[in-house]
Design a protein around this motif. Sequence first.
Motif, PDB file in Angstrom:
ATOM      1  N   GLY A 239       0.815  -1.220   0.000  1.00  0.00           N
ATOM      2  CA  GLY A 239       0.000   0.000   0.000  1.00  0.00           C
ATOM      3  C   GLY A 239       0.841   1.259   0.000  1.00  0.00           C
ATOM      4  O   GLY A 239       0.847   2.009   0.974  1.00  0.00           O
ATOM      5  N   LEU A 240       1.547   1.508  -1.110  1.00  0.00           N
ATOM      6  CA  LEU A 240       2.419   2.668  -1.204  1.00  0.00           C
ATOM      7  C   LEU A 240       1.707   3.849  -1.854  1.00  0.00           C
ATOM      8  O   LEU A 240       0.830   3.656  -2.700  1.00  0.00           O
ATOM      9  N   PRO A 241       2.103   5.083  -1.518  1.00  0.00           N
ATOM     10  CA  PRO A 241       1.546   6.246  -2.222  1.00  0.00           C
ATOM     11  C   PRO A 241       2.157   6.398  -3.609  1.00  0.00           C
ATOM     12  O   PRO A 241       3.245   5.912  -3.881  1.00  0.00           O
ATOM     13  N   LYS A 242       1.422   7.062  -4.473  1.00  0.00           N
ATOM     14  CA  LYS A 242       1.841   7.403  -5.840  1.00  0.00           C
ATOM     15  C   LYS A 242       1.844   6.190  -6.782  1.00  0.00           C
ATOM     16  O   LYS A 242       1.449   6.309  -7.943  1.00  0.00           O
ATOM     17  N   MET A 243       2.315   5.037  -6.305  1.00  0.00           N
ATOM     18  CA  MET A 243       2.359   3.824  -7.124  1.00  0.00           C
ATOM     19  C   MET A 243       2.411   2.639  -6.158  1.00  0.00           C
ATOM     20  O   MET A 243       3.304   2.581  -5.305  1.00  0.00           O
ATOM     21  N   ASP A 244       1.436   1.714  -6.257  1.00  0.00           N
ATOM     22  CA  ASP A 244       1.402   0.650  -5.256  1.00  0.00           C
ATOM     23  C   ASP A 244       2.490  -0.391  -5.508  1.00  0.00           C
ATOM     24  O   ASP A 244       3.152  -0.417  -6.555  1.00  0.00           O
ATOM     25  N   GLY A 245       2.681  -1.257  -4.503  1.00  0.00           N
ATOM     26  CA  GLY A 245       3.748  -2.237  -4.567  1.00  0.00           C
ATOM     27  C   GLY A 245       3.632  -3.213  -5.714  1.00  0.00           C
ATOM     28  O   GLY A 245       4.646  -3.671  -6.265  1.00  0.00           O
ATOM     29  N   HIS A 246       2.410  -3.555  -6.111  1.00  0.00           N
ATOM     30  CA  HIS A 246       2.237  -4.458  -7.248  1.00  0.00           C
ATOM     31  C   HIS A 246       2.789  -3.836  -8.532  1.00  0.00           C
ATOM     32  O   HIS A 246       3.491  -4.491  -9.308  1.00  0.00           O
ATOM     33  N   GLU A 247       2.488  -2.563  -8.744  1.00  0.00           N
ATOM     34  CA  GLU A 247       2.965  -1.892  -9.949  1.00  0.00           C
ATOM     35  C   GLU A 247       4.483  -1.732  -9.916  1.00  0.00           C
ATOM     36  O   GLU A 247       5.164  -1.873 -10.938  1.00  0.00           O
ATOM     37  N   VAL A 248       5.029  -1.432  -8.730  1.00  0.00           N
ATOM     38  CA  VAL A 248       6.486  -1.333  -8.597  1.00  0.00           C
ATOM     39  C   VAL A 248       7.140  -2.656  -8.956  1.00  0.00           C
ATOM     40  O   VAL A 248       8.125  -2.704  -9.706  1.00  0.00           O
ATOM     41  N   ALA A 249       6.577  -3.758  -8.430  1.00  0.00           N
ATOM     42  CA  ALA A 249       7.140  -5.084  -8.714  1.00  0.00           C
ATOM     43  C   ALA A 249       7.088  -5.387 -10.207  1.00  0.00           C
ATOM     44  O   ALA A 249       8.060  -5.901 -10.789  1.00  0.00           O
ATOM     45  N   GLN A 250       5.961  -5.069 -10.838  1.00  0.00           N
ATOM     46  CA  GLN A 250       5.829  -5.333 -12.271  1.00  0.00           C
ATOM     47  C   GLN A 250       6.849  -4.539 -13.086  1.00  0.00           C
ATOM     48  O   GLN A 250       7.452  -5.072 -14.035  1.00  0.00           O
ATOM     49  N   GLN A 251       7.074  -3.295 -12.694  1.00  0.00           N
ATOM     50  CA  GLN A 251       8.037  -2.481 -13.446  1.00  0.00           C
ATOM     51  C   GLN A 251       9.469  -2.963 -13.221  1.00  0.00           C
ATOM     52  O   GLN A 251      10.290  -2.942 -14.141  1.00  0.00           O
ATOM     53  N   ILE A 252       9.777  -3.402 -12.010  1.00  0.00           N
ATOM     54  CA  ILE A 252      11.114  -3.960 -11.760  1.00  0.00           C
ATOM     55  C   ILE A 252      11.340  -5.195 -12.622  1.00  0.00           C
ATOM     56  O   ILE A 252      12.410  -5.369 -13.224  1.00  0.00           O
ATOM     57  N   ARG A 253      10.322  -6.045 -12.718  1.00  0.00           N
ATOM     58  CA  ARG A 253      10.454  -7.278 -13.492  1.00  0.00           C
ATOM     59  C   ARG A 253      10.626  -6.996 -14.994  1.00  0.00           C
ATOM     60  O   ARG A 253      11.180  -7.829 -15.714  1.00  0.00           O
ATOM     61  N   ARG A 254      10.172  -5.845 -15.452  1.00  0.00           N
ATOM     62  CA  ARG A 254      10.326  -5.527 -16.879  1.00  0.00           C
ATOM     63  C   ARG A 254      11.756  -5.109 -17.231  1.00  0.00           C
ATOM     64  O   ARG A 254      12.132  -5.128 -18.398  1.00  0.00           O
ATOM     65  N   GLU A 255      12.519  -4.729 -16.222  1.00  0.00           N
ATOM     66  CA  GLU A 255      13.889  -4.287 -16.459  1.00  0.00           C
ATOM     67  C   GLU A 255      14.827  -5.486 -16.555  1.00  0.00           C
ATOM     68  O   GLU A 255      14.663  -6.462 -15.820  1.00  0.00           O
ATOM     69  N   PRO A 256      15.834  -5.422 -17.438  1.00  0.00           N
ATOM     70  CA  PRO A 256      16.801  -6.532 -17.526  1.00  0.00           C
ATOM     71  C   PRO A 256      17.475  -6.823 -16.183  1.00  0.00           C
ATOM     72  O   PRO A 256      17.701  -7.990 -15.839  1.00  0.00           O
ATOM     73  N   TRP A 257      17.780  -5.764 -15.416  1.00  0.00           N
ATOM     74  CA  TRP A 257      18.439  -5.962 -14.127  1.00  0.00           C
ATOM     75  C   TRP A 257      17.481  -6.458 -13.046  1.00  0.00           C
ATOM     76  O   TRP A 257      17.908  -6.851 -11.951  1.00  0.00           O
ATOM     77  N   GLY A 258      16.164  -6.456 -13.332  1.00  0.00           N
ATOM     78  CA  GLY A 258      15.179  -6.850 -12.328  1.00  0.00           C
ATOM     79  C   GLY A 258      14.712  -8.287 -12.412  1.00  0.00           C
ATOM     80  O   GLY A 258      13.896  -8.726 -11.603  1.00  0.00           O
ATOM     81  N   GLN A 259      15.241  -9.028 -13.394  1.00  0.00           N
ATOM     82  CA  GLN A 259      14.742 -10.380 -13.606  1.00  0.00           C
ATOM     83  C   GLN A 259      15.090 -11.317 -12.449  1.00  0.00           C
ATOM     84  O   GLN A 259      14.296 -12.178 -12.085  1.00  0.00           O
ATOM     85  N   ARG A 260      16.284 -11.150 -11.877  1.00  0.00           N
ATOM     86  CA  ARG A 260      16.761 -12.113 -10.891  1.00  0.00           C
ATOM     87  C   ARG A 260      16.707 -11.568  -9.461  1.00  0.00           C
ATOM     88  O   ARG A 260      17.153 -12.234  -8.529  1.00  0.00           O
ATOM     89  N   ILE A 261      16.195 -10.371  -9.299  1.00  0.00           N
ATOM     90  CA  ILE A 261      16.051  -9.819  -7.949  1.00  0.00           C
ATOM     91  C   ILE A 261      14.998 -10.618  -7.186  1.00  0.00           C
ATOM     92  O   ILE A 261      13.949 -10.977  -7.731  1.00  0.00           O
ATOM     93  N   CYS A 262      15.261 -10.885  -5.919  1.00  0.00           N
ATOM     94  CA  CYS A 262      14.257 -11.531  -5.065  1.00  0.00           C
ATOM     95  C   CYS A 262      13.308 -10.458  -4.536  1.00  0.00           C
ATOM     96  O   CYS A 262      13.709  -9.573  -3.774  1.00  0.00           O
ATOM     97  N   LEU A 263      12.057 -10.521  -4.970  1.00  0.00           N
ATOM     98  CA  LEU A 263      11.044  -9.555  -4.545  1.00  0.00           C
ATOM     99  C   LEU A 263      10.191 -10.169  -3.436  1.00  0.00           C
ATOM    100  O   LEU A 263       9.557 -11.209  -3.630  1.00  0.00           O
ATOM    101  N   ILE A 264      10.173  -9.494  -2.301  1.00  0.00           N
ATOM    102  CA  ILE A 264       9.436  -9.989  -1.133  1.00  0.00           C
ATOM    103  C   ILE A 264       8.393  -8.952  -0.737  1.00  0.00           C
ATOM    104  O   ILE A 264       8.738  -7.823  -0.362  1.00  0.00           O
TER     105      ILE A 264
END
Length: 391
Positions: A321-346
Amino acid sequence: MAHLLLAPSEEHMRAKDALKTADRSKNAFLAILAHELRNPLAPIRSAVQILNREGSLAPESQWALSAIERQLRQMARLIDDLVDVARITTNRLDLRTERVDLAAVLRAAVETSGTLVTAGGQELTVALPDEPICLDADPIRLAQAVSNLLNNAAKYTEPGGRIWLIAERHGGEAVITVRDTGVGMSPALLSSIFEMFTQGEQSRARTLGGLGIGLTMVKRLVEMHGGTVSADSGGQDMGSTFVVRLPIVESAAQQPHAEGSPKMGTSSLRVLIVDDNRDAADSLAMLLRITGNDIRTAYDGPEALQVASEFRPDAVLLDIGLPKMDGHEVAQQIRREPWGQRICLIAVTGWSDETDRAKSRAAGFDHHLVKPLDTAHLAQLLDAVERPARG
């Protein structure tokens, strides 16, 4: 005449729809309430963990810290009960069954309830069978049912009283008995003891709180395991006895992997912590930094993406429940980045329902943790992130 015959039916349908709407509103309110109550518990638990790492606390300070930790566990349990109210009424309690040894389940229940029994000044006697008794059961939920029975016994038994937990095999059934020398139950109370929000006499200054759903949970969980539970008492001041019967399976139980109880040990991960509750983010950051990690914090969605892009973390602990952009959207955008593919998202959130966990999985999260964090579980997850790097 036709109109007169139809009117009661239409009125009944309207009333039924109104009840369904009210029930949905109640469940939604309980979920929101649980979420909001969990959020302030998160920094409290992190602060307790930080202070627990100090080796030179005065006895008075150590006692105060232990008291905070005990009450924190109690508060977290009450919040879980709030959520379970909605799950019971909508039949959304799920079991994750496996082959288990009953003795292991009962030991877990005793460990959970031990603090309450000790605080109440009762003597607990545990009698487990010599031979394994195997069940197809959800070990966590079954331990919860037995723990609820032990908690109930502690709540209604005076200091110096006795509580027994006995497990036996009777034919094809496992029989679990929880007996106490407490205040007992009247026949009227016995007839409704497993109904929602029913509570016994709370005189004699034994008011230890609770929502009155513990025994309802016991009945529901036992029945979901194919068993039965019954209650008996000789009356006022004659103690109470609860008997659970569960079907036995004959094959040997699977042996669990030998694992310790990990604490927040030392590691060297790059971890980004994102939470709009600054106390929650900063206290968790301090705890993880003490244990050897390189930490960054962010307090809203866009800032999280910017910091992640520059920091390239190994793991991200991300509130939903984050302001401006929720955590689900943040996670999705991280996963779209080449550097975000292998990050452990918790996901680290106050939302605990299975639908919330499904949303996290769909957004690209690897794990979904509920506030206040179980730091032992978090240690396991972070250790798994670090292990490939050790190679």
